[in-house]
Scaffold this motif. Sequence first.
Motif, PDB file in Angstrom:
ATOM      1  N   HIS A  21     -55.661  77.866  43.903  1.00 38.96           N
ATOM      2  CA  HIS A  21     -54.810  78.564  44.555  1.00 38.96           C
ATOM      3  C   HIS A  21     -55.384  78.970  46.034  1.00 38.96           C
ATOM      4  CE1 HIS A  21     -53.214  82.838  45.469  1.00 38.96           C
ATOM      5  NE2 HIS A  21     -52.192  82.398  44.737  1.00 38.96           N
ATOM      6  N   TYR A  23     -56.020  81.490  47.499  1.00 44.84           N
ATOM      7  CA  TYR A  23     -57.216  82.525  47.656  1.00 44.84           C
ATOM      8  C   TYR A  23     -58.681  82.015  47.573  1.00 44.84           C
ATOM      9  CZ  TYR A  23     -53.513  86.239  47.547  1.00 44.84           C
ATOM     10  OH  TYR A  23     -52.678  87.160  47.798  1.00 44.84           O
ATOM     11  N   ASP A  37     -49.162  78.579  45.800  1.00 43.24           N
ATOM     12  CA  ASP A  37     -49.099  79.858  45.272  1.00 43.24           C
ATOM     13  C   ASP A  37     -48.966  79.768  43.667  1.00 43.24           C
ATOM     14  OD1 ASP A  37     -46.400  79.144  44.728  1.00 43.24           O
ATOM     15  OD2 ASP A  37     -45.578  80.801  46.213  1.00 43.24           O
ATOM     16  N   SER A  38     -48.984  80.798  43.076  1.00 50.95           N
ATOM     17  CA  SER A  38     -48.980  80.760  41.955  1.00 50.95           C
ATOM     18  C   SER A  38     -47.843  80.086  41.156  1.00 50.95           C
ATOM     19  CB  SER A  38     -48.550  82.256  40.998  1.00 50.95           C
ATOM     20  OG  SER A  38     -49.622  83.203  41.693  1.00 50.95           O
ATOM     21  N   PHE A  60     -55.810  84.314  34.483  1.00 46.26           N
ATOM     22  CA  PHE A  60     -54.458  84.313  34.037  1.00 46.26           C
ATOM     23  C   PHE A  60     -53.723  83.019  34.529  1.00 46.26           C
ATOM     24  CE2 PHE A  60     -53.617  86.207  38.525  1.00 46.26           C
ATOM     25  CZ  PHE A  60     -52.495  85.335  38.904  1.00 46.26           C
ATOM     26  N   TYR A 109     -44.996  90.025  35.770  1.00 44.39           N
ATOM     27  CA  TYR A 109     -45.515  89.206  36.700  1.00 44.39           C
ATOM     28  C   TYR A 109     -46.512  88.222  36.129  1.00 44.39           C
ATOM     29  CZ  TYR A 109     -47.639  89.041  41.417  1.00 44.39           C
ATOM     30  OH  TYR A 109     -48.141  88.480  42.632  1.00 44.39           O
ATOM     31  N   ASN A 111     -49.152  87.479  37.077  1.00 43.70           N
ATOM     32  CA  ASN A 111     -50.509  88.056  37.173  1.00 43.70           C
ATOM     33  C   ASN A 111     -50.646  89.110  35.735  1.00 43.70           C
ATOM     34  OD1 ASN A 111     -49.678  87.251  39.606  1.00 43.70           O
ATOM     35  ND2 ASN A 111     -51.604  88.192  40.492  1.00 43.70           N
ATOM     36  N   SER A 126     -44.436  86.088  42.703  1.00 41.90           N
ATOM     37  CA  SER A 126     -44.068  86.828  43.783  1.00 41.90           C
ATOM     38  C   SER A 126     -43.044  86.123  44.569  1.00 41.90           C
ATOM     39  CB  SER A 126     -45.151  87.154  44.843  1.00 41.90           C
ATOM     40  OG  SER A 126     -45.781  85.826  45.184  1.00 41.90           O
ATOM     41  N   HIS A 172     -54.273  94.618  47.797  1.00 44.58           N
ATOM     42  CA  HIS A 172     -53.208  94.851  48.492  1.00 44.58           C
ATOM     43  C   HIS A 172     -52.792  96.253  48.516  1.00 44.58           C
ATOM     44  CE1 HIS A 172     -52.572  90.446  47.617  1.00 44.58           C
ATOM     45  NE2 HIS A 172     -52.092  90.629  48.708  1.00 44.58           N
ATOM     46  N   HIS A 195     -47.454  90.628  51.926  1.00 39.61           N
ATOM     47  CA  HIS A 195     -47.305  90.205  50.367  1.00 39.61           C
ATOM     48  C   HIS A 195     -46.690  91.283  49.672  1.00 39.61           C
ATOM     49  CE1 HIS A 195     -48.038  88.510  46.283  1.00 39.61           C
ATOM     50  NE2 HIS A 195     -48.496  87.383  46.888  1.00 39.61           N
ATOM     51  N   GLU A 197     -47.026  92.612  47.240  1.00 40.07           N
ATOM     52  CA  GLU A 197     -48.051  93.601  46.443  1.00 40.07           C
ATOM     53  C   GLU A 197     -48.659  94.564  47.124  1.00 40.07           C
ATOM     54  OE1 GLU A 197     -51.362  91.311  44.739  1.00 40.07           O
ATOM     55  OE2 GLU A 197     -49.910  90.007  43.334  1.00 40.07           O
ATOM     56  N   SER A 211     -44.572  85.279  49.252  1.00 41.34           N
ATOM     57  CA  SER A 211     -45.740  84.836  48.362  1.00 41.34           C
ATOM     58  C   SER A 211     -46.542  84.410  49.481  1.00 41.34           C
ATOM     59  CB  SER A 211     -45.331  84.025  47.590  1.00 41.34           C
ATOM     60  OG  SER A 211     -45.332  82.799  48.100  1.00 41.34           O
ATOM     61  N   THR A 212     -47.896  83.916  49.198  1.00 39.45           N
ATOM     62  CA  THR A 212     -48.872  83.234  49.928  1.00 39.45           C
ATOM     63  C   THR A 212     -48.272  82.056  50.694  1.00 39.45           C
ATOM     64  OG1 THR A 212     -49.861  82.195  47.865  1.00 39.45           O
ATOM     65  CG2 THR A 212     -50.947  84.290  48.822  1.00 39.45           C
TER      66      THR A 212
HETATM   67  P1  13P Z   1     -48.830  84.410  45.099  1.00 45.20           P
HETATM   68  O1  13P Z   1     -47.725  84.237  43.863  1.00 45.20           O
HETATM   69  O2  13P Z   1     -48.456  84.519  46.361  1.00 45.20           O
HETATM   70  O3  13P Z   1     -49.566  83.075  45.004  1.00 45.20           O
HETATM   71  O4  13P Z   1     -49.936  85.562  44.768  1.00 45.20           O
HETATM   72  C1  13P Z   1     -50.878  85.672  43.542  1.00 45.20           C
HETATM   73  C2  13P Z   1     -51.561  86.657  43.835  1.00 45.20           C
HETATM   74  O5  13P Z   1     -52.693  86.907  42.955  1.00 45.20           O
HETATM   75  C3  13P Z   1     -51.327  87.632  44.819  1.00 45.20           C
HETATM   76  O6  13P Z   1     -52.474  88.667  44.897  1.00 45.20           O
END
Ligand code: 13P
Length: 301
Positions: A21, A23, A37-38, A60, A109, A111, A126, A172, A195, A197, A211-212
């Motif tokens: 990811h 992050y 991204d996710s 997750f 979500y 997450n 996201s 966030h 983002h 969030e 999203s990211t």
């Molecule tokens: P993304 O869906 O942008 O990858 O975000 C995941 C996430 O954990 C944001 O805090």
Amino acid sequence: MSIAEQIQQLKKEKDAVILAHYYVPGEVQDVADYVGDSFYLSKIATTLTAKKIIFAGVAFMGESAKLLNPHKRVFLPDATADCPMAHMIDTEKIQQIRAEYPDVAVVCYINSTAETKALSDICVTSSNAVKIVKKLPNKNIFFIPDQHLASYVAAQVPEKNILLNPGFCPRHHNITASQVALAKDLHPEALFLAHPECPSEVLALADYVGSTSGIIDYATNTAAEEYLIGTVVGVFHELKKRNPHKKFFCVNSGQICVNMEKVTLEKVKSVLETECNEVFISEKLQRKAMLPLTRMLEMAR
Ligand code: 13P
Ligand code: SF4
């Protein structure tokens, strides 16, 4: 041999692929086969031929990859790397809302834990939440666990009645509108990319919400030279890689996901060597929790 080279060799020996990811630390992103991204990572996870997936991310994400690929072995470099928001929903609340609104769609979500997914109708990330909620036939939507992403979706899809749950991402949630105003004073030329969030009063100040991946693509495809980034600093690695001459600034000094930071190069190497931290999901949970994820992949098309 450098640790990165050892990882490349181990990947071949073990028939493994690394998903990361945006992050996680930059040096971990650099050894990965796929970074994203996710949503991208869950889509890509269904197309892989390798027998093993090393998921450089939080719990997750590894669970979702396993749910979508029950016959592959999935490993987490750090088994304690977890997303606190994923646990901010209690199952009784879902049952209570289902009793109160018989036509409700529980939109979860990504997450979230596998147990929560098993109680939900569909997952979203996201980057596809607005599109999917718009397409659902249900008027009432219980959006879990993130209150801020839920509020963002509610604003984009006013025809739905979105019921909120008080979950949030600590990173966030702590970005405030006054911090953004201060940062804008310091960098008046910068565009603000956030983002979903982030709280709604922060999103109201954004030039772009996404999203990211969305944030990275927007900054890459826009002519402006300076950007204020309203998400976790992990994205700076890819932002700078793709845009070496542009400038990126944080809103506050706490935009760090401590759980994503736990995923180090040493742990990626160690998990390849030892095959520890494997993700296991019971057959019963697997059957129920996979459905909302496959529905997401279908509806996001
Ligand atoms: P993304 O869906 O942008 O990858 O975000 C995941 C996430 O954990 C944001 O805090
Ligand atoms: Fe969870 Fe927030 Fe970290 Fe994303 S940034 S994984 S939502 S704690």
